[in-house]
Design a protein around this motif. Structure first.
Motif, PDB file in Angstrom:
ATOM      1  N   PRO A  19       0.823  -1.212   0.000  1.00 14.33           N
ATOM      2  CA  PRO A  19       0.000   0.000   0.000  1.00 14.33           C
ATOM      3  C   PRO A  19       0.858   1.263   0.000  1.00 14.33           C
ATOM      4  CG  PRO A  19      -0.820  -1.582   1.602  1.00 14.33           C
ATOM      5  CD  PRO A  19       0.497  -2.105   1.121  1.00 14.33           C
ATOM      6  N   ASP A  21       2.002   5.086   0.857  1.00 13.14           N
ATOM      7  CA  ASP A  21       1.976   5.997   1.999  1.00 13.14           C
ATOM      8  C   ASP A  21       1.769   7.413   1.452  1.00 13.14           C
ATOM      9  OD1 ASP A  21       2.227   7.215   4.444  1.00 13.14           O
ATOM     10  OD2 ASP A  21       4.420   7.161   4.452  1.00 13.14           O
ATOM     11  N   ARG A 429     -10.983   7.627  -1.582  1.00 10.69           N
ATOM     12  CA  ARG A 429     -10.473   6.295  -1.312  1.00 10.69           C
ATOM     13  C   ARG A 429      -9.579   5.822  -2.447  1.00 10.69           C
ATOM     14  NH1 ARG A 429     -13.988   2.161   1.692  1.00 10.69           N
ATOM     15  NH2 ARG A 429     -11.923   1.968   2.637  1.00 10.69           N
ATOM     16  N   GLU A 439      -5.163  -3.450  -0.528  1.00  7.84           N
ATOM     17  CA  GLU A 439      -5.063  -2.002  -0.313  1.00  7.84           C
ATOM     18  C   GLU A 439      -6.422  -1.340  -0.443  1.00  7.84           C
ATOM     19  OE1 GLU A 439      -2.510   1.830  -2.029  1.00  7.84           O
ATOM     20  OE2 GLU A 439      -2.212  -0.189  -2.856  1.00  7.84           O
ATOM     21  N   THR A 441      -7.377   2.377   1.087  1.00  7.50           N
ATOM     22  CA  THR A 441      -6.968   3.504   1.924  1.00  7.50           C
ATOM     23  C   THR A 441      -8.011   4.609   1.883  1.00  7.50           C
ATOM     24  OG1 THR A 441      -4.677   3.015   1.339  1.00  7.50           O
ATOM     25  CG2 THR A 441      -5.097   5.114   2.407  1.00  7.50           C
ATOM     26  N   MET A 450      -4.151  11.608   6.407  1.00  3.76           N
ATOM     27  CA  MET A 450      -4.331  10.341   7.121  1.00  3.76           C
ATOM     28  C   MET A 450      -5.103  10.519   8.427  1.00  3.76           C
ATOM     29  SD  MET A 450      -2.773   8.551   4.922  1.00  3.76           S
ATOM     30  CE  MET A 450      -2.516   6.921   5.629  1.00  3.76           C
ATOM     31  N   GLN A 453      -7.880   8.146   8.655  1.00  9.35           N
ATOM     32  CA  GLN A 453      -7.503   6.812   8.190  1.00  9.35           C
ATOM     33  C   GLN A 453      -8.153   5.730   9.051  1.00  9.35           C
ATOM     34  OE1 GLN A 453      -6.067   5.893   5.549  1.00  9.35           O
ATOM     35  NE2 GLN A 453      -6.004   3.735   6.032  1.00  9.35           N
ATOM     36  N   THR A 456      -7.386  -1.126   7.438  1.00  8.14           N
ATOM     37  CA  THR A 456      -7.712  -1.816   6.201  1.00  8.14           C
ATOM     38  C   THR A 456      -8.537  -3.052   6.524  1.00  8.14           C
ATOM     39  OG1 THR A 456      -5.663  -1.066   5.220  1.00  8.14           O
ATOM     40  CG2 THR A 456      -6.766  -2.921   4.139  1.00  8.14           C
TER      41      THR A 456
END
Length: 517
Positions: A19, A21, A429, A439, A441, A450, A453, A456
């Motif tokens: 995933p 960052d 997303r 993934e 996010t 984030m 966040q 997941t």
């Protein structure tokens, strides 16, 4: 078998990429706390050009704003110099404001007694030529073809007039010119006194002329000015609101789509278009679906796809017939038995479709999900991504406040590994679409993406065949993905993925946020 190292080593199957960052990069038009957003400033369209060096946004006030990439210029130079420097390729794109222009003005259709908004619905970049940028912009009725070019400013130099003799408007100041004393004239308009045959005695030319007299010279300075000029206007071809425009890979034609028709245009011809799709029934009472989005194939100039309000995507081939009333392929997901409700058809309506860069896959966005389709497989989507499944119990409220009719856009990464779309509370997303990827996010359009966040979700049981759909991204029940209160007034409808790098530009009201990974 690997030649060169003398070994027969079987390559291990590559797993899904990790995933990304995501980090905040830039914001343009950031609002201060409590600042009221003007309706005309809300962004309504975003588009990167093919190189990724320019970004265009349109707003509800009919303006188009252009941004240009700056980090490449700062590290410019010849190839040898760049190779010697330890320049990190992972440096994120940085943009700066370039220019803006008024693309559309509010109009009034007197025949239909309708106001035509100036709001920009779509922007599409065209091929560049001679250092000039070209793009198409459209509102509900009219498409315009714009040329944006840097032009050097011309100035007048080498004036021989003395400042003391010049006035503000460039005339010569002299008492004899402004004198109100009557001048004796002859019948034919001549003067009896020779002193009146010139403006004044001070300006009489000497017998041999004035050696220092110089005519004004127009010189081109090194200063440049960006000029946006409307080259063509494509009007009066749509009875209904235009929802899509798309360039053809041939660089010569483009399509425009409204609720019932798709027209084919030549960029050089503004007074004529060809109707290639017409879904209008003879009796409007028999109308069951409308066109919601249309896009050309990125490499095949004869292929295009359009979506409908019933959740289907049709692929058509311009080589088959002049009027493409029959599709070559139909992509739709069969409804599960016993699941139909009042909202089924409303939330199935596709708001946006995008081809992948290689043209193999089509990404579609309906109200609840993102779906990835393989154009070689019309049995169903390859993958289905749940965007905000936790809203399903609230469909009645969404219907009452008209939020259920919001049209969210979608986008794919340049390498085809990830897809993205927006949601409410200024969230968007990002999903990994590589086989085996988990993934999913959730990011917020703010300086701290984030902050909202969530964990997941666990991946469902793996499916061995690609012909079966992968459903991913479903969230646990709650107010929203984090249990926070959900705000239906702040919605992230428009976003775009950089064509070659992991960078996303998205619009939250009048603010343009950019992120990189």
């Amino acid at each position: 078998m690997n030649g060169g190292d003398g070994g027969d080593v079987a390559a291990a199957p590559a797993g899904p990429p990790p995933p990304l960052d995501w980090k905040f990069s830039q914001v343009f038009g950031e609002r201060t706390a409590g600042e009221e957003v003007q309706e005309v400033d809300i962004i309504s369209a975003i588009e990167f050009d093919k190189s990724g060096d320019h970004l265009a946004t349109g707003d509800r006030g009919g303006r188009v704003v252009l941004f240009e990439r700056t980090d490449k210029k700062e590290n410019g130079g010849n190839r040898k110099d760049l190779e010697k420097t330890d320049y990190s390729i992972s440096r994120h794109p940085e943009f700066r404001y370039k220019t803006e222009f008024q693309s559309h003005e509010p109009e009034f259709d007197y025949l239909k007694s309708l106001e035509i908004e100036e709001k920009i619905n779509k922007i599409r970049w065209c091929q560049t030529a001679n250092g000039a940028l070209f793009l198409l912009s459209t509102n509900d009725k009219t498409i315009k073809f714009w040329k944006v070019q840097e032009k050097k400013i011309k100035k007048i130099a080498d004036m021989s007039m003395e400042p003391s003799k010049a006035t503000g408007n460039g005339n010569v100041a002299s008492p004899s010119v402004t004198s109100s004393t009557p001048k004796p004239q002859l019948a034919n308009g001549g003067y009896t006194d020779k002193s009146y045959t010139s403006l004044s005695n001070e300006l009489l030319f000497p017998p041999r002329g004035i050696s220092s007299l110089r005519l004004p010279v127009v010189v081109t300075s090194n200063e440049t000015n960006l000029v946006a000029r409307c080259r063509r206007v494509y009007a009066h071809a749509h009875d209904y609101h235009i929802n899509s425009i798309s360039n053809n890979s041939d660089g010569e034609t483009f399509i425009s789509a409204d609720d019932l028709r798709i027209n084919l245009w030549n960029l050089e011809i503004s007074n004529q278009s060809f109707n290639i799709v017409d879904v209008k029934p003879a009796n409007m009472e028999d109308l069951t679906e409308v066109i919601t989005s249309a896009e050309f194939h990125p490499t095949h100039c004869h292929t295009l796809a359009y979506s409908s309000s019933k959740g289907s995507i049709r692929l058509i081939d311009l080589r088959q017939s002049a009027l493409c009333d029959k599709h070559s392929k139909l992509f739709e997901e069969q409804e599960a038995p016993g699941t139909r409700s009042f909202f089924t058809e409303i939330i199935a309506s596709i708001s946006d479709i995008k081809f992948g860069r290689d043209g193999r896959y089509i990404l579609s966005r309906d109200y609840m999900t993102l779906k990835l389709w393989d154009i070689n497989m019309d049995s169903g989507p390859v993958s289905t991504f749940q965007v905000h499944e936790y809203l399903r119990p609230k469909l009645c409220d969404l219907y009452e406040n008209d939020s259920i009719f919001d049209k969210f856009e979608c986008c794919l990464s340049g390498d085809g590994q990830r897809v993205s779309t927006g949601s409410y509370s200024n969230l968007f997303r990002v999903f990994g679409c590589h086989s085996g990827s988990t993934e999913a996010t959730t990011l917020e359009a703010s300086k701290n993406p984030m902050r909202r966040q969530v964990q997941t979700p666990l991946r469902p049981r793996s499916l061995s065949s690609i012909t079966r759909a992968v459903r991913r991204g479903g969230d646990s029940p709650g107010v929203d993905a984090n249990g926070n209160s959900f705000d239906f007034t702040t919605k992230l409808l428009h976003l775009a993925w950089h064509p070659t790098e992991n960078s996303i530009a998205c619009a939250a009201a009048n603010s343009l946020y950019m992120y990189y990974a």
